[in-house]
Design a protein around this motif. Structure first.
Motif, short mmCIF file in Angstrom:
data_model
loop_
_atom_site.label_atom_id
_atom_site.label_comp_id
_atom_site.label_asym_id
_atom_site.label_seq_id
_atom_site.Cartn_x
_atom_site.Cartn_y
_atom_site.Cartn_z
N LEU A 164 0.81 -1.21 0.00
CA LEU A 164 0.00 0.00 0.00
C LEU A 164 0.85 1.27 0.00
O LEU A 164 0.52 2.25 -0.67
N SER A 165 1.93 1.28 0.76
CA SER A 165 2.75 2.49 0.82
C SER A 165 3.38 2.80 -0.54
O SER A 165 3.47 3.95 -0.96
N ALA A 166 3.81 1.74 -1.26
CA ALA A 166 4.40 1.94 -2.58
C ALA A 166 3.37 2.43 -3.57
O ALA A 166 3.63 3.31 -4.40
N SER A 175 3.96 8.68 0.77
CA SER A 175 3.99 7.28 1.20
C SER A 175 2.90 6.94 2.22
O SER A 175 2.83 5.81 2.69
N ASP A 176 2.07 7.92 2.56
CA ASP A 176 1.00 7.68 3.54
C ASP A 176 -0.06 6.78 2.92
O ASP A 176 -0.83 7.17 2.05
N TRP A 177 -0.15 5.51 3.41
CA TRP A 177 -1.03 4.52 2.80
C TRP A 177 -2.43 4.52 3.40
O TRP A 177 -3.35 3.91 2.84
N LYS A 178 -2.61 5.22 4.54
CA LYS A 178 -3.89 5.12 5.26
C LYS A 178 -5.08 5.64 4.46
O LYS A 178 -6.14 4.99 4.42
N LEU A 180 -5.45 5.64 1.27
CA LEU A 180 -5.68 4.64 0.23
C LEU A 180 -6.40 3.42 0.81
O LEU A 180 -7.33 2.87 0.21
N TYR A 181 -5.98 3.02 2.00
CA TYR A 181 -6.62 1.87 2.64
C TYR A 181 -8.07 2.16 2.99
O TYR A 181 -8.97 1.33 2.75
N GLU A 182 -8.33 3.37 3.55
CA GLU A 182 -9.69 3.71 3.96
C GLU A 182 -10.63 3.73 2.76
O GLU A 182 -11.80 3.34 2.87
N GLN A 183 -10.15 4.18 1.61
CA GLN A 183 -11.00 4.25 0.42
C GLN A 183 -11.23 2.87 -0.20
O GLN A 183 -12.15 2.71 -1.00
N ASN A 184 -10.39 1.91 0.14
CA ASN A 184 -10.49 0.59 -0.48
C ASN A 184 -10.61 -0.53 0.55
O ASN A 184 -10.28 -1.68 0.27
N LYS A 185 -11.11 -0.18 1.74
CA LYS A 185 -11.18 -1.16 2.82
C LYS A 185 -12.07 -2.33 2.47
O LYS A 185 -11.79 -3.49 2.83
N ASP A 186 -13.17 -2.05 1.76
CA ASP A 186 -14.07 -3.14 1.38
C ASP A 186 -13.39 -4.13 0.45
O ASP A 186 -13.70 -5.33 0.47
N THR A 187 -12.48 -3.63 -0.37
CA THR A 187 -11.77 -4.51 -1.31
C THR A 187 -10.63 -5.25 -0.63
O THR A 187 -10.42 -6.45 -0.84
N ILE A 188 -9.89 -4.52 0.22
CA ILE A 188 -8.69 -5.09 0.84
C ILE A 188 -9.03 -6.00 2.01
O ILE A 188 -8.41 -7.05 2.21
N GLY A 189 -10.03 -5.61 2.81
CA GLY A 189 -10.36 -6.36 4.01
C GLY A 189 -9.75 -5.70 5.24
O GLY A 189 -9.30 -4.56 5.20
N ASN A 190 -9.70 -6.44 6.34
CA ASN A 190 -9.28 -5.87 7.61
C ASN A 190 -7.76 -5.76 7.76
O ASN A 190 -7.29 -5.07 8.67
N ASN A 191 -7.02 -6.41 6.92
CA ASN A 191 -5.56 -6.38 7.04
C ASN A 191 -4.96 -5.60 5.87
O ASN A 191 -4.95 -6.09 4.74
N PRO A 192 -4.46 -4.38 6.12
CA PRO A 192 -3.92 -3.57 5.01
C PRO A 192 -2.66 -4.16 4.39
O PRO A 192 -2.25 -3.73 3.32
N ASN A 193 -2.06 -5.13 5.07
CA ASN A 193 -0.85 -5.73 4.53
C ASN A 193 -1.15 -6.83 3.52
O ASN A 193 -0.24 -7.32 2.85
#
Length: 210
Positions: A164-166, A175-178, A180-193
């Motif tokens: 995510l950071s890349a 490099s702030d990935w948060k 990006l994660y918040e906007q795609n949480k439904d796709t990524i799931g609970n683990n941003p890694n």
């Protein structure tokens, strides 16, 4: 007719008028080649005017000198060299239309016959003070064209080895990935890694041109 060089409070009057002077009026045109038409000449802006003349600095006053008393050849040379180094000067040739700011582009001189007279050639180029406000404005326009603007929403297909950071760095420049994660949480799931190749991520505020 009189020829004067002026800079600030300093002035040099040419002691012996040259037999002639040369003026070159330049035009900045551009030749382009267009298919089926061949070469055409596009009329551009006016170029800088160039002026030159040659004469002598006499060792002693002569009847052909324009005034009395005259300075020594060394004094004339030192004054003109100082003007050349200091920047723009005003060149005036009375009884003509020449009264303009110029720079001294070339100053050649030397003694030829042992008389003490110094022959010289002076070449000038018109000087126009740059419009700094216009230059600054153009630089800002160029910068705005080159700097990506963060106002687009884009999609990104995750590739093997992405994190995510890349991805955030690539899409937003940070490099702030948060976000990006918040906007795609439904796709990524609970683990941003845990992102994998083939995922499609969306982000608003991405740089243009991504």
């Amino acid at each position: 007719m009189e020829i004067w060089l002026r800079q600030g409070g300093n002035a040099v009057r040419i002691p012996v008028l040259p037999p002639s002077y040369s003026i070159t009026s330049n035009q900045i045109n551009k030749v382009v080649n267009i298919n089926a038409l061949g070469e055409i000449n596009l009329i551009g802006n006016r170029g800088l005017t160039e002026i030159s003349f040659s004469s002598i600095f006499p060792f002693a006053y002569q009847s052909y000198c324009e005034y009395f008393p005259i300075s020594t050849p060394k004094e004339y040379i030192d004054s003109i060299e100082a003007m050349k180094l200091s920047g723009d000067i005003r060149l005036t040739i009375t009884e003509t239309s020449i009264n303009m700011m110029v720079t001294i582009e070339n100053f050649q001189y030397g003694e030829e016959d042992g008389s003490g007279d110094i022959s010289y050639n002076l070449e000038f180029k018109e000087y126009i003070l740059p419009n700094t406000a216009e230059v600054t404005r153009n630089e800002k326009l160029d910068t705005s064209r080159e700097t990506p603007q963060a106002n687009e929403t884009v999609s990104y297909l995750v590739k093997e080895g992405d994190c995510l950071s890349a991805v955030a760095k690539k899409l937003t420049g940070k490099s702030d990935w948060k976000p990006l994660y918040e906007q795609n949480k439904d796709t990524i799931g609970n683990n941003p890694n845990l992102i994998h190749a083939g995922m499609t991520l969306l982000i608003s505020g991405a740089r243009k041109g991504i």
